[in-house]
Each structure stands twice: as structure tokens, then as C-alpha cells.
Design a protein around this motif. Structure first.
Motif, PDB file in Angstrom:
ATOM      1  N   PHE A  32     -31.234 -47.708  10.369  1.00 44.36           N
ATOM      2  CA  PHE A  32     -31.535 -48.227  11.695  1.00 44.36           C
ATOM      3  C   PHE A  32     -30.309 -48.060  12.576  1.00 44.36           C
ATOM      4  CE2 PHE A  32     -29.745 -51.783   9.370  1.00 44.36           C
ATOM      5  CZ  PHE A  32     -28.931 -52.438  10.290  1.00 44.36           C
ATOM      6  N   HIS A  33     -30.474 -48.271  13.865  1.00 41.27           N
ATOM      7  CA  HIS A  33     -29.368 -48.181  14.812  1.00 41.27           C
ATOM      8  C   HIS A  33     -28.907 -49.582  15.181  1.00 41.27           C
ATOM      9  CE1 HIS A  33     -29.722 -43.812  15.921  1.00 41.27           C
ATOM     10  NE2 HIS A  33     -30.896 -44.014  15.333  1.00 41.27           N
ATOM     11  N   VAL A  34     -27.602 -49.768  15.292  1.00 42.79           N
ATOM     12  CA  VAL A  34     -27.048 -51.072  15.625  1.00 42.79           C
ATOM     13  C   VAL A  34     -26.207 -50.941  16.895  1.00 42.79           C
ATOM     14  CG1 VAL A  34     -25.104 -50.728  14.050  1.00 42.79           C
ATOM     15  CG2 VAL A  34     -25.688 -53.038  14.777  1.00 42.79           C
ATOM     16  N   PRO A  35     -26.421 -51.834  17.890  1.00 39.49           N
ATOM     17  CA  PRO A  35     -25.683 -51.736  19.154  1.00 39.49           C
ATOM     18  C   PRO A  35     -24.429 -52.612  19.181  1.00 39.49           C
ATOM     19  CG  PRO A  35     -27.526 -53.241  19.410  1.00 39.49           C
ATOM     20  CD  PRO A  35     -27.545 -52.788  17.968  1.00 39.49           C
ATOM     21  N   PHE A  36     -23.350 -52.066  19.719  1.00 41.02           N
ATOM     22  CA  PHE A  36     -22.100 -52.798  19.915  1.00 41.02           C
ATOM     23  C   PHE A  36     -21.740 -52.764  21.400  1.00 41.02           C
ATOM     24  CE2 PHE A  36     -21.966 -51.700  15.483  1.00 41.02           C
ATOM     25  CZ  PHE A  36     -21.274 -52.738  14.863  1.00 41.02           C
ATOM     26  N   VAL A  37     -20.985 -53.772  21.835  1.00 44.82           N
ATOM     27  CA  VAL A  37     -20.574 -53.814  23.241  1.00 44.82           C
ATOM     28  C   VAL A  37     -19.151 -54.351  23.338  1.00 44.82           C
ATOM     29  CG1 VAL A  37     -21.568 -56.119  23.617  1.00 44.82           C
ATOM     30  CG2 VAL A  37     -21.228 -54.582  25.559  1.00 44.82           C
ATOM     31  N   HIS A  38     -18.359 -53.747  24.241  1.00 41.73           N
ATOM     32  CA  HIS A  38     -16.995 -54.190  24.524  1.00 41.73           C
ATOM     33  C   HIS A  38     -16.883 -54.420  26.030  1.00 41.73           C
ATOM     34  CE1 HIS A  38     -15.207 -52.291  20.673  1.00 41.73           C
ATOM     35  NE2 HIS A  38     -16.486 -51.972  20.676  1.00 41.73           N
ATOM     36  N   PHE A  39     -16.350 -55.566  26.434  1.00 38.30           N
ATOM     37  CA  PHE A  39     -16.102 -55.859  27.839  1.00 38.30           C
ATOM     38  C   PHE A  39     -14.597 -55.779  28.094  1.00 38.30           C
ATOM     39  CE2 PHE A  39     -20.177 -57.753  27.063  1.00 38.30           C
ATOM     40  CZ  PHE A  39     -20.860 -57.719  28.265  1.00 38.30           C
ATOM     41  N   TYR A  40     -14.196 -55.040  29.129  1.00 35.76           N
ATOM     42  CA  TYR A  40     -12.788 -54.874  29.465  1.00 35.76           C
ATOM     43  C   TYR A  40     -12.526 -55.286  30.914  1.00 35.76           C
ATOM     44  CZ  TYR A  40     -12.202 -52.215  25.161  1.00 35.76           C
ATOM     45  OH  TYR A  40     -12.159 -51.846  23.835  1.00 35.76           O
ATOM     46  N   GLY A  41     -11.359 -55.896  31.138  1.00 37.97           N
ATOM     47  CA  GLY A  41     -10.972 -56.311  32.478  1.00 37.97           C
ATOM     48  C   GLY A  41     -10.205 -55.231  33.225  1.00 37.97           C
ATOM     49  N   HIS A  42      -9.836 -55.551  34.455  1.00 35.94           N
ATOM     50  CA  HIS A  42      -9.084 -54.620  35.313  1.00 35.94           C
ATOM     51  C   HIS A  42      -7.669 -54.427  34.771  1.00 35.94           C
ATOM     52  CE1 HIS A  42      -7.352 -52.669  38.741  1.00 35.94           C
ATOM     53  NE2 HIS A  42      -6.633 -53.720  39.102  1.00 35.94           N
ATOM     54  N   GLN A  43      -7.175 -53.204  34.849  1.00 31.44           N
ATOM     55  CA  GLN A  43      -5.808 -52.891  34.437  1.00 31.44           C
ATOM     56  C   GLN A  43      -5.145 -52.097  35.566  1.00 31.44           C
ATOM     57  OE1 GLN A  43      -2.582 -52.919  33.258  1.00 31.44           O
ATOM     58  NE2 GLN A  43      -3.696 -53.482  31.384  1.00 31.44           N
ATOM     59  N   PRO A  44      -4.204 -52.728  36.298  1.00 30.57           N
ATOM     60  CA  PRO A  44      -3.588 -52.056  37.455  1.00 30.57           C
ATOM     61  C   PRO A  44      -2.997 -50.691  37.126  1.00 30.57           C
ATOM     62  CG  PRO A  44      -2.984 -54.385  37.407  1.00 30.57           C
ATOM     63  CD  PRO A  44      -3.705 -54.107  36.129  1.00 30.57           C
ATOM     64  N   SER A  45      -2.424 -50.526  35.929  1.00 30.71           N
ATOM     65  CA  SER A  45      -1.799 -49.249  35.583  1.00 30.71           C
ATOM     66  C   SER A  45      -2.808 -48.108  35.457  1.00 30.71           C
ATOM     67  CB  SER A  45      -1.010 -49.379  34.280  1.00 30.71           C
ATOM     68  OG  SER A  45      -1.893 -49.638  33.192  1.00 30.71           O
ATOM     69  N   MET A  46      -4.101 -48.451  35.352  1.00 33.13           N
ATOM     70  CA  MET A  46      -5.140 -47.425  35.235  1.00 33.13           C
ATOM     71  C   MET A  46      -5.884 -47.210  36.554  1.00 33.13           C
ATOM     72  SD  MET A  46      -4.675 -46.510  32.158  1.00 33.13           S
ATOM     73  CE  MET A  46      -6.101 -45.544  31.643  1.00 33.13           C
ATOM     74  N   GLU A  47      -5.312 -47.725  37.642  1.00 34.88           N
ATOM     75  CA  GLU A  47      -5.915 -47.600  38.963  1.00 34.88           C
ATOM     76  C   GLU A  47      -6.229 -46.136  39.268  1.00 34.88           C
ATOM     77  OE1 GLU A  47      -7.577 -49.634  41.887  1.00 34.88           O
ATOM     78  OE2 GLU A  47      -6.045 -50.699  40.740  1.00 34.88           O
ATOM     79  N   GLY A  48      -7.437 -45.902  39.782  1.00 34.98           N
ATOM     80  CA  GLY A  48      -7.834 -44.559  40.167  1.00 34.98           C
ATOM     81  C   GLY A  48      -8.454 -43.737  39.057  1.00 34.98           C
ATOM     82  N   LYS A  49      -8.441 -44.253  37.834  1.00 33.30           N
ATOM     83  CA  LYS A  49      -9.037 -43.527  36.711  1.00 33.30           C
ATOM     84  C   LYS A  49     -10.395 -44.127  36.364  1.00 33.30           C
ATOM     85  CE  LYS A  49      -4.636 -42.192  34.583  1.00 33.30           C
ATOM     86  NZ  LYS A  49      -3.818 -42.222  33.340  1.00 33.30           N
ATOM     87  N   HIS A  50     -11.404 -43.273  36.246  1.00 38.29           N
ATOM     88  CA  HIS A  50     -12.723 -43.760  35.825  1.00 38.29           C
ATOM     89  C   HIS A  50     -12.727 -43.844  34.299  1.00 38.29           C
ATOM     90  CE1 HIS A  50     -16.954 -44.442  35.379  1.00 38.29           C
ATOM     91  NE2 HIS A  50     -17.183 -44.288  36.675  1.00 38.29           N
ATOM     92  N   PRO A  51     -12.971 -45.027  33.727  1.00 36.56           N
ATOM     93  CA  PRO A  51     -12.923 -45.163  32.270  1.00 36.56           C
ATOM     94  C   PRO A  51     -13.849 -44.194  31.545  1.00 36.56           C
ATOM     95  CG  PRO A  51     -13.982 -47.073  33.281  1.00 36.56           C
ATOM     96  CD  PRO A  51     -13.340 -46.292  34.382  1.00 36.56           C
ATOM     97  N   ALA A  52     -15.003 -43.890  32.137  1.00 35.64           N
ATOM     98  CA  ALA A  52     -15.941 -42.974  31.469  1.00 35.64           C
ATOM     99  C   ALA A  52     -15.341 -41.591  31.315  1.00 35.64           C
ATOM    100  CB  ALA A  52     -17.251 -42.909  32.244  1.00 35.64           C
ATOM    101  N   GLU A  53     -14.614 -41.134  32.315  1.00 38.75           N
ATOM    102  CA  GLU A  53     -14.024 -39.800  32.246  1.00 38.75           C
ATOM    103  C   GLU A  53     -12.887 -39.770  31.225  1.00 38.75           C
ATOM    104  OE1 GLU A  53     -12.937 -39.047  36.270  1.00 38.75           O
ATOM    105  OE2 GLU A  53     -15.019 -38.813  36.955  1.00 38.75           O
ATOM    106  N   VAL A  54     -12.084 -40.841  31.204  1.00 36.43           N
ATOM    107  CA  VAL A  54     -10.992 -40.918  30.229  1.00 36.43           C
ATOM    108  C   VAL A  54     -11.555 -40.928  28.807  1.00 36.43           C
ATOM    109  CG1 VAL A  54      -9.129 -42.395  29.358  1.00 36.43           C
ATOM    110  CG2 VAL A  54      -9.440 -42.090  31.833  1.00 36.43           C
ATOM    111  N   ILE A  55     -12.576 -41.752  28.590  1.00 40.89           N
ATOM    112  CA  ILE A  55     -13.142 -41.905  27.245  1.00 40.89           C
ATOM    113  C   ILE A  55     -13.908 -40.657  26.827  1.00 40.89           C
ATOM    114  CG2 ILE A  55     -14.827 -43.226  25.892  1.00 40.89           C
ATOM    115  CD1 ILE A  55     -13.884 -45.722  27.467  1.00 40.89           C
ATOM    116  N   ARG A  56     -14.587 -40.022  27.771  1.00 43.92           N
ATOM    117  CA  ARG A  56     -15.338 -38.817  27.418  1.00 43.92           C
ATOM    118  C   ARG A  56     -14.398 -37.729  26.884  1.00 43.92           C
ATOM    119  NH1 ARG A  56     -16.590 -33.896  28.453  1.00 43.92           N
ATOM    120  NH2 ARG A  56     -18.738 -33.118  28.516  1.00 43.92           N
ATOM    121  N   THR A  57     -13.275 -37.527  27.560  1.00 46.89           N
ATOM    122  CA  THR A  57     -12.299 -36.528  27.109  1.00 46.89           C
ATOM    123  C   THR A  57     -11.744 -36.884  25.736  1.00 46.89           C
ATOM    124  OG1 THR A  57     -11.687 -35.998  29.395  1.00 46.89           O
ATOM    125  CG2 THR A  57     -10.109 -35.410  27.664  1.00 46.89           C
ATOM    126  N   ALA A  58     -11.419 -38.172  25.563  1.00 46.58           N
ATOM    127  CA  ALA A  58     -10.874 -38.633  24.281  1.00 46.58           C
ATOM    128  C   ALA A  58     -11.903 -38.517  23.167  1.00 46.58           C
ATOM    129  CB  ALA A  58     -10.413 -40.086  24.411  1.00 46.58           C
TER     130      ALA A  58
END
Length: 460
Positions: A51-77
Motif C-alpha cells: 500500500f502507499h503511505v503519505p508523509f508530510v513536513h511543514f517548514y517555516g520561512h528562512q530569510p537566507s533562502m529568500e528568492g528561492k522556490h523550495p520546489a525548484e531546489v528540491i526537484r534538482t536535489a
């Protein structure tokens, strides 16, 4: 772009928001990877894990990552990490006698980039499952949730208005357990931070948890008994219960001195099993069973190698009658839980694998209301995963799965760190369950029968 509007409730705070999702895409390994077939272990491919099991992570704002879309960073990684963990980019096929095989074809995992006009703060300060609007943050791509010939991972990264984000993932459980998932996601996070020099190399070696040849069942495995359904499993409701330091301390005082050094998992498992058995209104002479996940990495000789990311756990069962469980003190249930865990040895693990081979891959855990499944995710360390935005505010499963309950680390409204447990029961039984929890937490401590315990439990 697709637009969808939702109404949801987190911590009793109604939210109206819009989620804008890009079309789901396949993320393949960033470089060419071996084109081969890999067998899952006899523990991995049992029917109970299909079966498939869903997980979720909630993250807050990080000033040092200003201007970066998390989806684009994570997709590359993610693409970089799949070079190492290339089986995740493949598809499951079925071989002889139902044996599951990973066809490492590099097709990739499903990935969705999204934005939502809501802030993390609006979700409240006591995040814990179930998350009623979760389907907005992990879109169920049509045709993607099968076991065979389907993506093994689905990931959605949703940037929030506060520039925090939600990382949600759906995993085909046959591929790995929580410890294995932590290893994989931590590698993605290290790639995202540009710190991939100290990664734990992934180890496949699934044959280490295969049955011996010839397979021999040498232990008793009540966790796979065929049990008639005692109550219908449809129309279940789900609710989370939080146990902080005060609740755990009070429960320990209900135990005799020789049991007070039990683990928090053993204590809460015994407590919840007892309350649940009272709540479901079975005949006092009917059997109830508790099945708890036990990590076997250190049980093997030699221990499984660091980096092994397959399913490495078994579910030993404790069995008793409703009458014995509910009329005896809490220590009786704790002893049963401890005895079940103690039975897990290397021989026990190999015996489970042999049972899968001899009885066939269709052998299931008893999915009935009288069977209570628990798994502790608080030791997996998923909350430590840092993609560059710091540690997660909350991480864990998005919901309970059927009669299975999962322990996750969470915070209550006061900011206290504790354990949140999602429970699934029919609505009337859920009300009785909450009442039984409250009753037990008002019992007198074992060493002071004259004192009255203050009611301190709060379910949120």
C-alpha cells in the motif's frame, strides 16, 4: 496550471485558500543509472505492505533562502539523489510466485510544484494528523496509486504565502520503512543544501532478509492469524491524542516499581490498547491483539549494514482476552507488550520470511477492529530533515492507515514536545475511547492509593 479551492480545519481554525499546482511531471535520475532488475526481500513484498503511505513536513520561512522556490531546489536535489537511489525511479513488476521485482528503468518519480495563498501560522500551533485538506497538498494523480507498474514515489512541494512550504510525499511501502525513508529524504536534503559529501551510501542487499533455503517456520506468528471481522471497518473516524511529559509521568506512576523503566512506547502502547479494547464493546471473552513494529536492524547477526533502506521490521503480536486486559492493572498490558517485543530475534525474522514464502505473498495481517497496530516514528528522525529552510515544524504521517496507528513527535498548544497518536475507530467507539483515556489518567498512582490524580490529559 490547475486551480483548486478548499475549506479545511487545522486546530479548529477554518481556512479558505487557493492551491495552484503545476502539472505533475516525472523526475528522472540526473545521470544514467544501471538498467537492471532487483528483487525485494521476503519481508518487503508481503501483501500487508502493499500500500502507499503519505508523509508530510511543514517548514517555516528562512530569510537566507529568500528568492528561492523550495520546489525548484528540491526537484534538482531529487534528480541528483536518484542517481544513488535509482531503484526509486523504477517500477515494480511481479515475477514467479508473486515475487516483486524492481525494474530499474529510470522512468522517474512523480513531482508536483505548487503555491498556496495561506501562511503556516494560519494552520495553528498544534499541527498533528489527520489533516482534512491533505489532498490539496498531495494531489492524487489519477492512475498513480497502484502497486505494479506505477511510480514508487509521489512528491508535492507547496510554497506558502509566508514563504514557508509543505513537503508531502507518498511512498510505496514495499520499498522501504520509516528509517529507510529518512535516509533517502535526508540525502535529498543534503543535496539541496549543497552538503552531499558525507552521505550514507545506500545499501540494497535485500537478500539479507530473505527466508533460508529451504524456508523453515520455526516460531509462532499470531500476527498473521486469520481472524473473523468483529466489527465493520467502514465509516471510521480519526482523531489524534497528544501525550506530553505530564501525561507520561502520570502513567508511569500507575505501574509497579519494577516496570517503571519501560520505554515510553511500551507504556503508551499498553495504555492505548487497554483503552481501545474497552471502547470497542467486544464480548469480555473475545480475544484482542496488539501488533507493534519492531526494528530488526540490530537483531540480525551481523547487524544489517548501515545504509540498508529496505523494510526491516516485524510485527510481533500480544494476545489476551478483553476481560484479562481490562480488568487487570496497566502493568499487565505493559508486560504483554514487552514480552511480544522480546520474542523478536534473528530466528524470528527468518521465520516470518519463511512464512511469507510457504504461505504465499497474499498472507495479511488481520485487518479487524479487535487488532491494534502501532508503529513508533518518533525515533526515525524525520523532523531533522533540513532542505535549507531549517528543521521541520512538524513531520510525520498525514493520517492513520486503517486500524494502524503511528506515533509521531508533535507539539501541543503550549509548545510542549510530546507524542501524537492518530487513532481510527467508528464514531461511537471513538467517544468511548476518549472517555476511557480520561478515566485512566484520573486513577490513583500505584504507590499512593489515597491521593487523587489531577486530570491533566487533553486531546486536541
Amino acid at each position: 496550471m490547475s486551480h483548486s479551492r478548499s475549506m479545511a480545519t487545522f486546530s479548529d481554525i477554518p481556512l479558505t485558500y487557493t492551491v495552484r499546482r503545476c502539472k505533475a511531471e516525472f523526475v528522472a535520475p540526473a545521470k544514467s543509472t544501471p538498467r537492471e532488475q532487483k528483487l525485494l526481500s521476503d519481508i518487503d513484498d508481503q501483501a500487508s505492505l502493499q500500500f502507499h503511505v503519505p508523509f508530510v513536513h511543514f517548514y517555516g520561512h528562512q530569510p537566507s533562502m529568500e528568492g528561492k522556490h523550495p520546489a525548484e531546489v528540491i526537484r534538482t536535489a531529487l534528480a541528483q539523489t536518484l542517481v544513488l537511489y535509482y531503484p526509486f525511479a523504477g517500477r515494480l513488476r511481479e515475477g514467479a510466485n508473486g515475487k516483486l521485482i524492481v525494474d530499474c528503468n529510470g522512468e522517474g518519480v512523480l513531482f508536483i510544484k505548487a503555491d498556496a495563498d495561506v501562511t503556516l501560522e494560519q494552520f495553528g500551533h498544534a499541527l498533528q494528523p489527520p489533516f482534512p485538506c491533505f489532498d490539496e497538498f498531495l494531489f492524487d494523480v489519477p492512475g498513480s496509486e497502484g502497486i505494479l507498474n506505477c511510480p514508487l514515489l509521489l512528491i508535492q512541494v507547496t510554497r506558502l504565502k509566508c514563504v514557508g512550504f509543505i513537503f508531502a510525499l507518498r511512498l510505496n511501502h514495499t520499498m522501504c520503512d520509516a528509517a529507510g525513508l529518512k535516509q533517502f529524504v535526508s540525502s535529498v536534503a543534503a543535496m539541496a543544501r549543497g552538503e552531499a559529501t558525507h552521505l550514507i551510501p545506500p545499501v540494497w542487499e535485500r537478500h539479507l532478509l530473505d527466508a533460508e533455503d529451504p524456508p523453515r517456520v520455526t516460531c509462532t506468528h499470531h500476527e498473521y492469524d486469520e481472524v473473523e471481522a468483529s466489527l465493520p471497518l467502514d465509516k471510521l473516524v480519526q482523531r489524534s491524542f497528544f501525550f506530553g511529559p505530564a501525561q507520561v509521568s502520570l502513567l508511569r506512576k500507575l505501574l509497579p516499581l519494577h516496570l517503571r523503566q519501560c520505554t515510553k512506547f511500551e507504556l503508551l502502547t499498553a495504555f492505548l490498547w487497554r483503552c481501545r479494547s474497552l471502547a470497542i464493546n467486544l464480548d469480555p471473552q473475545e480475544e484482542v491483539r496488539m501488533l507493534c513494529a519492531v526494528n530488526v536492524r540490530s537483531k540480525m547477526e551481523p547487524p544489517l549494514p548501515q545504509g540498508y533502506y529496505g523494510n526491516a521490521f516485524v510485527f510481533p503480536a500480544a494476545i489476551t482476552t478483553v476481560k484479562n486486559l481490562c480488568e487487570n492493572p496497566l502493568g499487565f498490558a505493559v508486560e504483554l507488550v514487552k514480552q511480544a517485543k522480546t520474542r523478536v530475534t534473528e530466528e524470528y525474522v527468518k521465520s516470518v520470511a519463511a512464512l511469507m514464502v510457504i504461505r504465499g505473498k497474499r498472507l495479511h495481517f488481520p485487518n479487524v477492529i479487535g487488532s491494534f497496530f502501532l508503529s513508533d516514528l518518533t525515533k526515525a528522525g524525520l523532523e531533522d530533515v533540513d532542505f535549507g529552510w531549517g528543521k521541520a515544524v512538524f513531520t510525520g504521517t498525514a493520517k492513520a492507515v486503517g486500524t494502524k496507528s503511528l506515533f509521531v513527535q508533535a507539539r501541543n498548544k503550549k509548545g510542549e514536545v510530546g507524542t501524537s497518536v492518530a487513532i481510527c475507530l467508528p464514531a461511537p467507539a471513538m467517544e468511548r475511547f476518549a472517555q476511557e483515556l480520561d478515566k485512566m489518567l484520573k486513577q490513583q498512582p500505584a504507590e499512593d492509593n489515597k491521593s487523587k490524580s489531577k486530570r491533566i490529559y487533553s486531546a486536541m
